[in-house]
Enzyme design. Sequence first.
Site, PDB file in Angstrom:
ATOM      1  N   SER A 113       0.809  -1.217   0.000  1.00 43.93           N
ATOM      2  CA  SER A 113       0.000   0.000   0.000  1.00 43.93           C
ATOM      3  C   SER A 113       0.844   1.270   0.000  1.00 43.93           C
ATOM      4  O   SER A 113       1.635   1.492  -0.904  1.00 43.93           O
ATOM      5  CB  SER A 113      -0.944  -0.043   1.195  1.00 43.93           C
ATOM      6  OG  SER A 113      -1.836   1.037   1.130  1.00 43.93           O
ATOM      7  N   HIS A 114       0.725   2.042   1.056  1.00 48.42           N
ATOM      8  CA  HIS A 114       1.371   3.354   1.139  1.00 48.42           C
ATOM      9  C   HIS A 114       2.765   3.272   1.742  1.00 48.42           C
ATOM     10  O   HIS A 114       3.415   4.289   1.921  1.00 48.42           O
ATOM     11  CB  HIS A 114       0.499   4.268   1.991  1.00 48.42           C
ATOM     12  CG  HIS A 114       0.117   3.599   3.277  1.00 48.42           C
ATOM     13  ND1 HIS A 114      -0.797   2.557   3.319  1.00 48.42           N
ATOM     14  CD2 HIS A 114       0.546   3.765   4.537  1.00 48.42           C
ATOM     15  CE1 HIS A 114      -0.910   2.140   4.559  1.00 48.42           C
ATOM     16  NE2 HIS A 114      -0.109   2.846   5.314  1.00 48.42           N
ATOM     17  N   ASP A 277      -2.095   6.661  -3.427  1.00 46.87           N
ATOM     18  CA  ASP A 277      -0.981   5.976  -2.760  1.00 46.87           C
ATOM     19  C   ASP A 277      -0.357   4.888  -3.639  1.00 46.87           C
ATOM     20  O   ASP A 277      -0.670   4.759  -4.817  1.00 46.87           O
ATOM     21  CB  ASP A 277      -1.442   5.383  -1.423  1.00 46.87           C
ATOM     22  CG  ASP A 277      -2.311   4.159  -1.612  1.00 46.87           C
ATOM     23  OD1 ASP A 277      -3.028   4.088  -2.619  1.00 46.87           O
ATOM     24  OD2 ASP A 277      -2.273   3.254  -0.750  1.00 46.87           O
ATOM     25  N   ASP A 279      -0.646   1.674  -4.100  1.00 51.36           N
ATOM     26  CA  ASP A 279      -1.460   0.730  -4.868  1.00 51.36           C
ATOM     27  C   ASP A 279      -2.773   1.333  -5.346  1.00 51.36           C
ATOM     28  O   ASP A 279      -3.640   0.611  -5.850  1.00 51.36           O
ATOM     29  CB  ASP A 279      -1.729  -0.533  -4.033  1.00 51.36           C
ATOM     30  CG  ASP A 279      -2.503  -0.234  -2.768  1.00 51.36           C
ATOM     31  OD1 ASP A 279      -2.352   0.883  -2.226  1.00 51.36           O
ATOM     32  OD2 ASP A 279      -3.264  -1.101  -2.309  1.00 51.36           O
ATOM     33  N   ASP A 281      -5.400   2.815  -3.806  1.00 50.04           N
ATOM     34  CA  ASP A 281      -6.703   2.781  -3.140  1.00 50.04           C
ATOM     35  C   ASP A 281      -6.933   3.981  -2.216  1.00 50.04           C
ATOM     36  O   ASP A 281      -8.059   4.238  -1.813  1.00 50.04           O
ATOM     37  CB  ASP A 281      -6.935   1.447  -2.405  1.00 50.04           C
ATOM     38  CG  ASP A 281      -5.866   1.138  -1.389  1.00 50.04           C
ATOM     39  OD1 ASP A 281      -4.913   1.924  -1.248  1.00 50.04           O
ATOM     40  OD2 ASP A 281      -5.983   0.078  -0.723  1.00 50.04           O
ATOM     41  N   ARG A 282      -5.883   4.723  -1.899  1.00 46.29           N
ATOM     42  CA  ARG A 282      -6.080   5.898  -1.038  1.00 46.29           C
ATOM     43  C   ARG A 282      -6.165   7.181  -1.851  1.00 46.29           C
ATOM     44  O   ARG A 282      -5.678   7.228  -2.979  1.00 46.29           O
ATOM     45  CB  ARG A 282      -4.911   6.045  -0.065  1.00 46.29           C
ATOM     46  CG  ARG A 282      -4.845   4.942   0.943  1.00 46.29           C
ATOM     47  CD  ARG A 282      -3.779   5.231   1.973  1.00 46.29           C
ATOM     48  NE  ARG A 282      -3.856   4.234   3.034  1.00 46.29           N
ATOM     49  CZ  ARG A 282      -3.362   4.377   4.249  1.00 46.29           C
ATOM     50  NH1 ARG A 282      -2.706   5.476   4.568  1.00 46.29           N
ATOM     51  NH2 ARG A 282      -3.500   3.431   5.151  1.00 46.29           N
ATOM     52  N   LYS A 376     -11.265   0.225  -1.213  1.00 46.69           N
ATOM     53  CA  LYS A 376     -11.329   1.667  -1.347  1.00 46.69           C
ATOM     54  C   LYS A 376     -10.683   2.040  -2.674  1.00 46.69           C
ATOM     55  O   LYS A 376      -9.946   1.243  -3.255  1.00 46.69           O
ATOM     56  CB  LYS A 376     -10.665   2.359  -0.164  1.00 46.69           C
ATOM     57  CG  LYS A 376      -9.235   1.956   0.079  1.00 46.69           C
ATOM     58  CD  LYS A 376      -8.802   2.472   1.450  1.00 46.69           C
ATOM     59  CE  LYS A 376      -7.385   2.062   1.759  1.00 46.69           C
ATOM     60  NZ  LYS A 376      -7.279   1.249   2.958  1.00 46.69           N
TER      61      LYS A 376
HETATM   62  C1  G1P Z   1      -4.060   1.553   8.179  1.00 46.01           C
HETATM   63  C2  G1P Z   1      -5.244   2.479   8.329  1.00 46.01           C
HETATM   64  C3  G1P Z   1      -6.516   1.736   8.028  1.00 46.01           C
HETATM   65  C4  G1P Z   1      -6.432   1.114   6.645  1.00 46.01           C
HETATM   66  C5  G1P Z   1      -5.182   0.276   6.516  1.00 46.01           C
HETATM   67  C6  G1P Z   1      -4.981  -0.256   5.107  1.00 46.01           C
HETATM   68  O1  G1P Z   1      -4.169   0.474   9.089  1.00 46.01           O
HETATM   69  O2  G1P Z   1      -5.292   3.041   9.617  1.00 46.01           O
HETATM   70  O3  G1P Z   1      -7.604   2.618   8.120  1.00 46.01           O
HETATM   71  O4  G1P Z   1      -7.553   0.322   6.391  1.00 46.01           O
HETATM   72  O5  G1P Z   1      -4.038   1.047   6.864  1.00 46.01           O
HETATM   73  O6  G1P Z   1      -4.851   0.782   4.182  1.00 46.01           O
HETATM   74  P1  G1P Z   1      -3.408   0.428  10.509  1.00 46.01           P
HETATM   75  O7  G1P Z   1      -1.937   0.637  10.217  1.00 46.01           O
HETATM   76  O8  G1P Z   1      -3.935   1.588  11.299  1.00 46.01           O
HETATM   77  O9  G1P Z   1      -3.745  -0.895  11.091  1.00 46.01           O
HETATM   78 ZN    ZN Z   2      -3.183   1.451  -0.420  1.00 44.81          ZN
END
Ligand code: G1P
Ligand code: ZN
Length: 543
Positions: A113-114, A277, A279, A281-282, A376
């Site tokens: 992800s990010h 981000d 991938d 989705d953000r 998302k």
């Molecule tokens: C974090 C975000 C959460 C999101 C997840 C995946 O998770 O807080 O809302 O769904 O990334 O993108 P966390 O690191 O808080 O468990």
């Molecule tokens: Zn992501």
Amino acid sequence: MSIATVKTEPIHGQKPGTSGLRKKTQVFMQRHYLENFVQAIFDAIGGAAGKTFVVGGDGRYFNDRAVQVILRMAAANGATKAIVGQGGILSTPAASHLIRLNKTDGGIILSASHNPGGPDEDFGIKFNMSNGGPAPESVTARMLEAANSMSEYRIHEGHDIDLSALGTHMVGDMSVEVIDPVADYADLMETLFDFDAIRAAIAGGIRIRFDAMCAVTGPYAVEILENRLGAPRGTVVNRQPLPDFGGLHPDPNPVWAKLLMDEMFGADAPDFGAASDGDGDRNMIVGPNTYVSPSDSLAVIAANAHLAKGYADGLKGVARSMPTSGAVDLVARAKGLDCFETPTGWKFFGNLMDAGRVSLCGEESFGTGSDHVREKDGLWAVLMWLNILAKREEGVADIMAAHFREYGRNYYSRHDFEGLDTAKAEALLSDLKGRMGDMPGLEIDGMTIASADIFKYEDPVDGSVSDNQGYRIVFGDGSRIVMRLSGTGTTGATLRVYLERYVPGPDGLNEDPQVALAPIISAARDLSGMAAHIGRTEPDVIT
Ligand code: G1P
Ligand code: ZN
């Protein structure tokens, strides 16, 4: 087909977190590590025989190697077909869409992800079910069980296939269809939003800046914003996906998307700014001198979604994760919509969407989306905002001001304390837990605590229960503090402190959130005893 059955042993720590298994890339590159987990996925879903899967990832370092391994293992486990994005690339929402569009048995998505990418950064893998959504806890628990008793995996012994070539390839007896990763997704967006209205607004002079952060959305945003909607070439910056995201931290928030923020808060700012981000989705939404918090963005979308053709008949209901602000609840109440509060993580929205109970979901962590897919979706949110701007013929700041005047404002911020010693972070929370029973009625910084508990969710669709989903302290006026540990990190612990205060207006709607939240921030420090437990009170990242 030549199948090797490779002897292996369980590898400690293959426990999927908030969103799949995430580890340092080097960990994934260890002998048998990826293979063990992929076999565990197949075992957890009752095998791969006769099944079709979507496979792709965000293009980060090791994505290309991992895709080849997964394809060979899927073939050896009896899968009939894989649909793969060209170059092994698929954004998470596009993968979710392809699973649904092609009615496959699920998909394997490679992403952290990010989190930053590269040989010394992060990698990740997750399985999405046939509805296109992340595997629920019951399935990820089976993955862990399978991983913990792993003794052998199956892999086809053969050459890599050329993932740059569109068309059908064979891996053993399994066919692999390499497809354009963008086209189907872009077509889906055209069915949801009024591209003509957005195109007209762009032709009429609305200037857009989209920062793809050298991550997967570059090609998607170029196709949709520039090619299909007519935004000038160069609207999308950092458009080329790179294995290390160009050294950027591909997390669309004011801290990591600083260049975009500087531009949007500078002279001659574009009318609309957005970022996505790693991938895809953000999303982050920004107007000239106006940052839109994700919780507010969700509320504004709930209030205006009917302006987009895919949502013209209204929403079925809305859902937000528990730490997300209550701004959307106020819109739901005004519109008579059901509003659900779920634990953190997109997987909890899936049942509600499948059951037709909600069509819009969001999280404070820059996640917004609808039931068009089961993830998302960053570009979806960007297009929704563009659709709203085009139809309302108003700027971002005006839309926000009007929203706050109508509903009041939920001041909101998240403070992250990163790289903590896990034992110390856990001790902070268990100490808090021990004191929560005595908290109701307690006065702190002039505010009275109304309730204190640990969030537990009972899924209204299948009745499954998820407990220990965050500590919350609610004050008499509805202000709240929420604390939980991150489930997506790869080193140490991250404590997330979520802070919220509601101001009904008409006065006090225009403050700096950190100032408006000052008493709540101070109460969070005192109540958690963070100075004593973790030796600090200043967060690393404020969003
Ligand atoms: C974090 C975000 C959460 C999101 C997840 C995946 O998770 O807080 O809302 O769904 O990334 O993108 P966390 O690191 O808080 O468990
Ligand atoms: Zn992501």
